[in-house]
Motif scaffolding. Structure first.
Motif, PDB file in Angstrom:
ATOM      1  N   ARG A   1      -9.231  -1.854 -32.240  1.00 30.05           N
ATOM      2  CA  ARG A   1      -9.352  -0.512 -31.653  1.00 30.05           C
ATOM      3  C   ARG A   1     -10.078   0.425 -32.616  1.00 30.05           C
ATOM      4  O   ARG A   1     -10.871   1.276 -32.185  1.00 30.05           O
ATOM      5  CB  ARG A   1      -7.967   0.027 -31.304  1.00 30.05           C
ATOM      6  N   GLU A   2      -9.794   0.278 -33.914  1.00 31.83           N
ATOM      7  CA  GLU A   2     -10.502   1.085 -34.916  1.00 31.83           C
ATOM      8  C   GLU A   2     -12.010   0.820 -34.853  1.00 31.83           C
ATOM      9  O   GLU A   2     -12.825   1.742 -34.899  1.00 31.83           O
ATOM     10  CB  GLU A   2      -9.996   0.767 -36.330  1.00 31.83           C
ATOM     11  N   VAL A   3     -12.346  -0.464 -34.726  1.00 29.31           N
ATOM     12  CA  VAL A   3     -13.764  -0.843 -34.658  1.00 29.31           C
ATOM     13  C   VAL A   3     -14.399  -0.279 -33.402  1.00 29.31           C
ATOM     14  O   VAL A   3     -15.515   0.280 -33.440  1.00 29.31           O
ATOM     15  CB  VAL A   3     -13.917  -2.372 -34.719  1.00 29.31           C
ATOM     16  N   ARG A   4     -13.697  -0.406 -32.272  1.00 32.68           N
ATOM     17  CA  ARG A   4     -14.250   0.097 -31.008  1.00 32.68           C
ATOM     18  C   ARG A   4     -14.466   1.605 -31.051  1.00 32.68           C
ATOM     19  O   ARG A   4     -15.460   2.120 -30.518  1.00 32.68           O
ATOM     20  CB  ARG A   4     -13.320  -0.261 -29.849  1.00 32.68           C
ATOM     21  N   LYS A   5     -13.565   2.311 -31.724  1.00 31.21           N
ATOM     22  CA  LYS A   5     -13.698   3.766 -31.833  1.00 31.21           C
ATOM     23  C   LYS A   5     -14.930   4.155 -32.648  1.00 31.21           C
ATOM     24  O   LYS A   5     -15.646   5.101 -32.313  1.00 31.21           O
ATOM     25  CB  LYS A   5     -12.439   4.354 -32.468  1.00 31.21           C
ATOM     26  N   SER A   6     -15.177   3.416 -33.743  1.00 32.40           N
ATOM     27  CA  SER A   6     -16.297   3.764 -34.621  1.00 32.40           C
ATOM     28  C   SER A   6     -17.627   3.210 -34.130  1.00 32.40           C
ATOM     29  O   SER A   6     -18.682   3.796 -34.370  1.00 32.40           O
ATOM     30  CB  SER A   6     -16.038   3.253 -36.052  1.00 32.40           C
ATOM     31  N   ASP A   7     -17.591   2.052 -33.424  1.00 31.55           N
ATOM     32  CA  ASP A   7     -18.843   1.417 -32.977  1.00 31.55           C
ATOM     33  C   ASP A   7     -18.580   0.657 -31.679  1.00 31.55           C
ATOM     34  O   ASP A   7     -18.455  -0.571 -31.679  1.00 31.55           O
ATOM     35  CB  ASP A   7     -19.345   0.470 -34.077  1.00 31.55           C
ATOM     36  N   PRO A   8     -18.493   1.374 -30.557  1.00 31.49           N
ATOM     37  CA  PRO A   8     -18.084   0.727 -29.297  1.00 31.49           C
ATOM     38  C   PRO A   8     -19.032  -0.356 -28.795  1.00 31.49           C
ATOM     39  O   PRO A   8     -18.608  -1.237 -28.046  1.00 31.49           O
ATOM     40  CB  PRO A   8     -18.021   1.907 -28.314  1.00 31.49           C
ATOM     41  N   ASP A   9     -20.298  -0.311 -29.200  1.00 31.91           N
ATOM     42  CA  ASP A   9     -21.264  -1.293 -28.715  1.00 31.91           C
ATOM     43  C   ASP A   9     -21.535  -2.401 -29.714  1.00 31.91           C
ATOM     44  O   ASP A   9     -22.516  -3.134 -29.572  1.00 31.91           O
ATOM     45  CB  ASP A   9     -22.584  -0.583 -28.369  1.00 31.91           C
ATOM     46  N   ASN A  10     -20.678  -2.553 -30.693  1.00 31.38           N
ATOM     47  CA  ASN A  10     -20.916  -3.555 -31.724  1.00 31.38           C
ATOM     48  C   ASN A  10     -20.946  -4.962 -31.118  1.00 31.38           C
ATOM     49  O   ASN A  10     -19.973  -5.380 -30.455  1.00 31.38           O
ATOM     50  CB  ASN A  10     -19.819  -3.461 -32.794  1.00 31.38           C
ATOM     51  N   PRO A  11     -22.032  -5.731 -31.341  1.00 30.41           N
ATOM     52  CA  PRO A  11     -22.138  -7.071 -30.737  1.00 30.41           C
ATOM     53  C   PRO A  11     -21.038  -8.023 -31.203  1.00 30.41           C
ATOM     54  O   PRO A  11     -20.519  -8.816 -30.401  1.00 30.41           O
ATOM     55  CB  PRO A  11     -23.520  -7.555 -31.200  1.00 30.41           C
ATOM     56  N   ALA A  12     -20.686  -7.968 -32.488  1.00 31.34           N
ATOM     57  CA  ALA A  12     -19.639  -8.857 -33.000  1.00 31.34           C
ATOM     58  C   ALA A  12     -18.309  -8.557 -32.323  1.00 31.34           C
ATOM     59  O   ALA A  12     -17.518  -9.471 -32.043  1.00 31.34           O
ATOM     60  CB  ALA A  12     -19.518  -8.698 -34.518  1.00 31.34           C
ATOM     61  N   LEU A  13     -18.042  -7.276 -32.073  1.00 29.25           N
ATOM     62  CA  LEU A  13     -16.804  -6.903 -31.381  1.00 29.25           C
ATOM     63  C   LEU A  13     -16.780  -7.495 -29.985  1.00 29.25           C
ATOM     64  O   LEU A  13     -15.770  -8.097 -29.563  1.00 29.25           O
ATOM     65  CB  LEU A  13     -16.696  -5.377 -31.323  1.00 29.25           C
TER      66      LEU A  13
END
Length: 575
Positions: free
Chosen positions: A552-564
């Motif tokens: 969720r932290e990652v999605r908040k900072s970079d919602p379009d991150n390919p690795a996510l």
């Protein structure tokens, strides 16, 4: 020549041309014809000096200088000698300047200004014998309570000498008569350190600290003289334990931690320094820059903004704010505030070509982040830096923009051409390797990275990139671990290399080791891909609640991150 130093006004010339009082007093009963001769001589002198000034302002030097020098000798007036020195200095004639300054000092031995001129000129010309003699006289004339300051000033002046060891020998001679004073021990410790006489330097620093156990200067001298990284750190740590309010030592300790790449510890020390003195510009700057390095852009933006505010109250510092504006623009961009980023870039001045180029490169990044990759590339195409270094920066920026936009074939083609244009540039070859991997040209990627390793064996990024590529593709895992371990030995606190080690350990089935490395990496830098790797490992070891929190932290900072996106799909996780 119109900007010649200290142009003499006509009234000043009239005053300067007056016959020296002691000469007039020599013949109080002068006959009328003697008085007339004296008046005529004075009038002639004034005429020659005035004419010399006019010729000098029109661009001549030799004649005006010789006239002024001769006038000073004839009249015994130090003001004319000073003016001759100013003329020579304005056209950078060092020998002529020195000759005039010597005459000036001869005519006015008590002039501090003449002494400063002579010191500066002697230092510039490398005449350390003269520098030493002048400083020796100055120190000897100082009152006992001011002698320590005179020693420090002498050391500061000699630190500007081109031959540092010769200057240290001169300082040794100056300080030896005062060797038992606190200040004597300090300057002798530093001079002996410069000369490589470590034990003598250590002895003097130790004695200084004994004389003043709470002196930050003595602690810093002892740390410098300790002769090793670990010993210096121990000195600073002990002093801070006994003197927790010692700001200068704390900041020096934080710098040492940065050099050791112990970034979280360094950040804690700088944060404490800022907490104790919130308007300390130096500490705010250091902390903000460190936070930028660690990827904490929100905190960095706050501290660097406060640094800008603090500098507004210190106008005499003369510090260039360009780099700070660029960092603030990057920080604002990273948190998605593109308008704020552009406003910081607007503050970059136009008189620094390098800064202007960097600002334009940052603007291109902004356009790309907004989705206008075509506009970003068009902006880069307008930039025509003259030097190769600037040209390379433009190419690398365009390659990064294309990779970030997943335009991998275009990035590969661009950097392939760049390698042909700049074959000796290892940064270009490194980025070409990254583009080759993204485009699926794995053999080209490996060959390029091995060339970088061969040409630049201290390039830990190249070792890491090659090892991580193997780990990510699940091939040659033991070789991958060896490569990453080599990179980690060169940069043990680098969070991206720690992430690579964690990921290869996971691929090798060593989940506990993987989690340890990835936790260490994520604690140092909240990078989205590091977070995704850590969450992946935590999920597969049953720590699903923590994994979801990090994702969720990652999605908040970079919602379009390919690795996510890939990880959520692969593990079938719903957030």
């Amino acid at each position: 020549m119109k900007n010649a130093l200290a142009i003499v006004t006509l009234s000043a010339l009239v005053s300067a041309c007056a016959v020296a009082p002691q000469q007039r007093a020599a013949a109080p009963e002068a006959a009328p014809q003697d008085a007339a001769a004296e008046t005529a001589a004075s009038s002639d002198l004034m005429y020659r000096v005035t004419r010399a000034e006019m010729e000098f302002r029109e661009g001549s030097f030799e004649g005006p200088y010789l006239t002024m020098f001769a006038a000073a000798q004839q009249s015994r007036d130090p003001r004319l000698a000073k003016r001759a020195a100013e003329m020579a200095l304005a056209v950078r004639r060092v020998d002529d300047t020195m000759a005039a300054v010597r005459l000036w000092r001869e005519l006015d031995p008590a002039s501090d200004e003449a002494e400063q001129y002579q010191l500066a000129l002697a230092l510039q010309s490398g005449d350390l014998d003269t520098v030493g003699q002048l400083l020796r006289e100055r120190i000897a004339k100082a009152e006992p309570e001011a002698r320590g300051r005179a020693l420090y000033e002498a050391q500061q002046l000699l630190s500007r000498a081109r031959d540092r060891k010769a200057a240290a020998r001169v300082m040794e001679g100056l300080a030896t008569p005062y060797a038992e004073t606190f200040e004597g021990h300090i300057v002798l410790s530093q001079s002996m350190h410069t000369l490589g006489e470590k034990q003598v330097a250590l002895a003097h620093a130790s004695k200084a600290l004994q004389l003043k156990p709470d002196s930050q200067l003595a602690a810093l001298a002892l740390a410098q003289a300790s002769g090793g990284d670990e010993a210096a750190m121990a000195v600073l740590q002990r002093f801070l334990q006994a003197n927790p309010g010692a700001r200068e030592v704390r900041i020096a300790y934080s710098r040492a931690l940065v050099e050791r790449k112990e970034y979280p510890k360094a950040r804690a020390e700088l944060a404490r320094a800022v907490e104790e003195k919130p308007d300390d510009a130096a500490a705010l700057y250091a902390l903000g820059m460190l936070e930028m390095h660690l990827g904490d852009h929100v905190a960095a933006e706050g501290h660097l903004s406060r640094f800008i505010e603090a500098m507004a109250y210190q106008p005499n510092e003369g510090r260039d704010l360009t780099r700070v504006y660029l960092m603030l623009a990057q920080a604002a961009e990273e948190r998605g505030d593109f308008d704020k980023a552009a406003s910081w870039l607007d503050k970059v001045g136009s008189d620094d070509a390098e800064a202007v180029l960097l600002a334009q490169l940052r603007r291109a990044h902004l356009l790309a982040r907004k989705g206008d990759v075509k506009g970003a590339r068009a902006l880069l195409a307008t930039l025509k830096p003259l030097g190769i270094e600037g040209q390379v920066q433009v190419v690398l920026t365009e390659g990064q923009i294309l990779r970030d936009a997943n335009m991998n074939k275009a990035a590969y083609a661009l950097l392939r051409d760049a390698v042909a244009r700049y074959p000796a540039d290892m940064d270009v070859l490194y980025d070409y390797a990254l583009a080759a991997e993204r485009a699926g040209h794995y053999a080209t990627m490996e060959k390029s990275l091995r060339t970088v390793i061969d040409k630049a064996p201290d390039s830990h990024h190249a070792y890491n990139a090659l090892g991580y590529s193997f780990a990510e593709r699940g091939v040659r895992l033991r070789e991958a671990r060896t490569l990453i371990a080599k990179a980690l030995s060169m940069a043990p606190e680098d969070p991206f290399i720690m992430d690579s080690m964690g990921w290869v350990e996971y691929r090798l089935g060593k989940r506990a080791a993987a989690e340890r490395h990835l936790r260490g990496a994520y604690s140092r830098r909240k990078d989205p891909e590091i977070g995704v790797h850590l969450a992946h490992v935590l999920w597969t070891t049953g720590k699903k609640d923590e994994a979801r929190r990090i994702l969720r932290e990652v999605r908040k900072s970079d919602p379009d991150n390919p690795a996510l996106r890939r990880t959520l799909a692969r593990l079938k996780i719903k957030l």
